[in-house]
Scaffold this motif. Sequence first.
Motif, short mmCIF file in Angstrom:
data_model
loop_
_atom_site.label_atom_id
_atom_site.label_comp_id
_atom_site.label_asym_id
_atom_site.label_seq_id
_atom_site.Cartn_x
_atom_site.Cartn_y
_atom_site.Cartn_z
N ARG A 56 0.52 4.38 -2.11
CA ARG A 56 0.47 3.02 -2.69
C ARG A 56 -0.22 2.05 -1.74
N ARG A 57 0.08 2.16 -0.44
CA ARG A 57 -0.61 1.31 0.54
C ARG A 57 -2.11 1.56 0.50
N THR A 61 -3.90 2.67 -2.05
CA THR A 61 -4.43 2.11 -3.30
C THR A 61 -4.65 0.61 -3.17
N ARG A 62 -3.66 -0.08 -2.60
CA ARG A 62 -3.80 -1.54 -2.41
C ARG A 62 -4.93 -1.86 -1.41
#
Length: 143
Positions: free
Chosen positions: A47-48, A50-51
């Motif tokens: 997720r990190r 992707t951000r």
Amino acid sequence: MPRRKLLTMHDDPRLLDLLRTLDRLPGPDHLEFPDGYDRERARAQARRLTRALGPGWLLDDAVQDASFGFTVSGPGFGVRLSNYGDLAAFTAPAPDGQSEAVLSGLGYDVVPPQPLRHPYDGVTPLADHVPGATWWTRFFDYL
């Protein structure tokens, strides 16, 4: 998180040593992940990533029956994240250097495609079950 080095063909002996070390990790017979694999930690890291890659990037975290746990895709290319170590491999044409830097900065070892095309000759029974298995199959494919 420590910054990892982008692995290149010039590092092929080092890279193959890394792949062989990960291949020998104790784990279940199904080859999807080693003992101690922390899926929630890996999901948070994905997720990190992707951000950090920015708008337009999507995370597929519903991967099953595979040696990779997540795919991050966006404009022009995608990345598979292995369940072994913090290996990452691109699934489409070569990305820009900025994307590689983001991956390395988040602690991933970015594996170039060429060494992953080598026939799998590791310690698991993968080659007995998957004809033509490669190191890509071992760490970045459906099993």
